[in-house]
Design an enzyme around this catalytic site. Structure first.
Site, mmCIF file in Angstrom:
data_model
loop_
_atom_site.group_PDB
_atom_site.id
_atom_site.type_symbol
_atom_site.label_atom_id
_atom_site.label_comp_id
_atom_site.label_asym_id
_atom_site.label_seq_id
_atom_site.Cartn_x
_atom_site.Cartn_y
_atom_site.Cartn_z
ATOM 1 N N HIS A 1 9.420 10.116 -28.879
ATOM 2 C CA HIS A 1 8.424 10.938 -28.192
ATOM 3 C C HIS A 1 8.750 12.432 -28.374
ATOM 4 C CE1 HIS A 1 5.497 12.160 -25.244
ATOM 5 N NE2 HIS A 1 6.429 12.771 -24.538
ATOM 6 N N HIS B 1 1.357 17.982 -26.862
ATOM 7 C CA HIS B 1 1.178 16.543 -26.654
ATOM 8 C C HIS B 1 -0.100 15.986 -27.279
ATOM 9 C CE1 HIS B 1 4.598 17.033 -24.066
ATOM 10 N NE2 HIS B 1 4.578 15.762 -23.689
ATOM 11 N N GLU C 1 -3.515 17.557 -11.475
ATOM 12 C CA GLU C 1 -4.023 18.008 -12.773
ATOM 13 C C GLU C 1 -5.540 18.252 -12.738
ATOM 14 O OE1 GLU C 1 -1.704 16.065 -15.882
ATOM 15 O OE2 GLU C 1 -3.373 16.367 -17.247
ATOM 16 N N ARG D 1 -1.555 22.185 -14.499
ATOM 17 C CA ARG D 1 -0.614 21.112 -14.854
ATOM 18 C C ARG D 1 -0.807 20.672 -16.299
ATOM 19 N NH1 ARG D 1 1.813 16.139 -11.203
ATOM 20 N NH2 ARG D 1 3.138 15.348 -12.873
ATOM 21 N N LYS E 1 3.970 11.447 -11.253
ATOM 22 C CA LYS E 1 3.153 10.590 -12.125
ATOM 23 C C LYS E 1 3.904 9.271 -12.295
ATOM 24 C CE LYS E 1 0.415 13.775 -14.940
ATOM 25 N NZ LYS E 1 0.174 14.316 -16.281
ATOM 26 N N GLU F 1 11.311 18.476 -24.318
ATOM 27 C CA GLU F 1 10.567 18.894 -23.118
ATOM 28 C C GLU F 1 11.192 20.176 -22.540
ATOM 29 O OE1 GLU F 1 7.804 17.441 -22.586
ATOM 30 O OE2 GLU F 1 8.019 15.420 -23.418
ATOM 31 N N ARG G 1 0.812 -1.238 0.000
ATOM 32 C CA ARG G 1 0.000 0.000 0.000
ATOM 33 C C ARG G 1 0.840 1.279 0.000
ATOM 34 N NH1 ARG G 1 -2.903 -3.134 3.722
ATOM 35 N NH2 ARG G 1 -4.754 -4.030 2.756
ATOM 36 N N HIS H 1 0.692 13.026 -29.403
ATOM 37 C CA HIS H 1 0.243 11.677 -29.033
ATOM 38 C C HIS H 1 -0.482 11.001 -30.186
ATOM 39 C CE1 HIS H 1 1.522 11.008 -25.057
ATOM 40 N NE2 HIS H 1 0.804 11.956 -24.484
ATOM 41 N N LYS I 1 8.697 23.035 -13.796
ATOM 42 C CA LYS I 1 7.758 21.931 -13.574
ATOM 43 C C LYS I 1 7.329 21.864 -12.108
ATOM 44 C CE LYS I 1 6.389 17.275 -14.325
ATOM 45 N NZ LYS I 1 6.536 15.966 -14.917
ATOM 46 N N ASN J 1 1.193 19.699 -21.059
ATOM 47 C CA ASN J 1 0.840 18.866 -22.218
ATOM 48 C C ASN J 1 0.889 19.647 -23.531
ATOM 49 O OD1 ASN J 1 0.432 16.743 -20.503
ATOM 50 N ND2 ASN J 1 -1.752 17.169 -20.244
#
Ligand code: NAD
Ligand code: GLY
Length: 358
Positions: A263, A246, A234, A239, A140, A182, A118, A250, A224, A243
């Site tokens: 990427h 992206h 987010e 946040r 993340k 980035e 946990r 994506h 960041k 993106n």
């Protein structure tokens, strides 16, 4: 050396500098209070930089667990392997996982830490430019599944992040440039001075001199961490600014089945498309589009996408969960150093700009 505090609860430090791996054991045990550690890494990273890390753990109970190298191993089976290694090493709830490698290692080991018993402590020791400027900061974590990339995961913050800029020197050019996508994006969305430094110091950055490496990693982490502290999960839309580039990026990566495009290259193309849409929608002028395109070109990130299936990209966009009444949430730039999440950008405008680009 730079120390940047990510002001979430509890707050943690990102320490950036040349050769800091030498002090990893001391810094991680101080930040976590743990007495038992497992280093999760892959054989490539370990062969290049593992000796220093292991030396720093002298006197602390530790084991090393190897995962396979590659995005295709960011999966349930690798995760299960980490859990088994944790059990075998006798890790309990006070123990700590040390994620040592690029974003694949950081995301997978971070998610193992979020879920083993946990949740146990973990430290990020990122070794790619992308992982130092982006994935190791902000909590993340997760893995990919057959039904989508990063589909299983958790927001789970590390106790400390150690970004040793010396490790970046063994990256090949294309991996380095992948991270630069980035870095440039951070400048576009939040800091014109930082963006101008990148453009003005292209040669120094490419030669990986110590000052500019630390400058770009610290600059990105500063941007960041500020955003993460203000919108950790987010929720407010802040946040989501990370993106930028992206959404289209994506769709392009997915349409190409993640083959033949990195990427960073997808983000670069996606960012130029987002800038063009921003200009057409009146948020910025054409000169911003030109400058953004030039910045990504400096680091060889804009490649012709000859084999890409245009129809598939468009259908991926139109089927996006965020589409409502022909409109989509999209991050636009208001000029270098500023971005905004817009709720209702016309899909037809996006479609036109994507088709123009390809
Ligand atoms: P990666 O982890 O696959 O690393 C790229 C390659 O570089 C690998 O072969 C790796 O073994 C090698 N490598 C690592 N360190 C090296 C070094 N110092 N010298 C030489 N080679 C080295 O890829 P990445 O680009 O670091 O990360 C991509 C992953 O990050 C993706 O899975 C993506 O989803 C994830 N990501 C996560 C976040 C987040 O917020 N969690 C953000 C962006 C990306
Ligand atoms: N990489 C985007 C984020 O961390 O939110």
């Amino acid at each position: 050396m730079n120390k940047i505090t990510v002001r979430v609860k509890p707050a943690y430090d990102v320490i950036i500098g040349k050769g800091i791996i030498k002090n990893a054991g001391m810094l991680i045990s101080k930040a976590t209070g743990s007495r038992r550690f497992i280093v999760v890494t892959n054989r490539k990273v370990f062969a290049l930089h593992g000796r220093e890390l292991i030396k720093s753990l002298t006197g602390l109970k530790h084991t090393v667990h190897f995962i396979k190298d590659g995005e295709e191993y960011k999966n349930l089976s690798t995760l299960d392997g980490i859990y088994k290694a944790c059990v075998k090493a006798g890790l309990d709830r006070s123990s700590c996982i040390i994620a040592f490698g690029g974003g694949v290692t950081g995301d997978t080991a971070g998610f193992a830490a979020a879920t083993y018993m946990r949740g146990i402590k973990y430290a990020q020791v990122p070794t790619t430019l992308l992982s130092q400027v982006d994935s190791s900061v902000g909590g993340k974590t997760g893995i990919d599944a057959a039904y989508g990339k990063n589909m299983i995961g958790a927001f789970y913050q590390p106790s400390i992040v150690l970004a040793d800029t010396d490790t970046l020197k063994t990256l090949n050019k294309s991996e380095f440039n992948n991270g630069m996508a980035e870095v440039i994006k951070h400048g576009i969305i939040a800091d014109k001075k930082y963006f101008d430094y990148i453009i003005g110091n292209e040669k120094r950055i490419k030669s990986m001199d110590d000052y500019s490496l630390e400058y770009i990693v610290a600059g990105s982490v500063r941007i960041k961490s500020r955003i993460v502290a203000a919108d950790e999960k987010e929720i407010t839309g802040l946040r989501a600014l990370l993106n930028f580039g992206h959404t289209a990026g994506h769709a392009i990566e997915t349409a190409m089945h993640y083959k033949g495009i990195k990427h960073g290259e997808a983000v670069a193309v996606g960012s130029v498309i987002a800038a063009k849409i921003s200009a057409k929608a009146g948020f910025c002028d054409e000169s911003t589009v030109r400058v953004i395109n030039e910045a990504y070109n400096l680091f060889n990130l804009i490649k012709p996408l000859k084999k890409v299936k245009k129809a598939l990209i468009l259908s991926l966009l139109f089927n996006d969960k965020k589409v409502k009444d022909g409109k989509i949430r999209f991050v636009l730039t208001k000029g270098i150093g500023s971005a905004k999440l817009i709720d209702n950008v016309d899909l037809s405008l996006i479609k036109r700009e994507i088709l123009n680009f390809l």
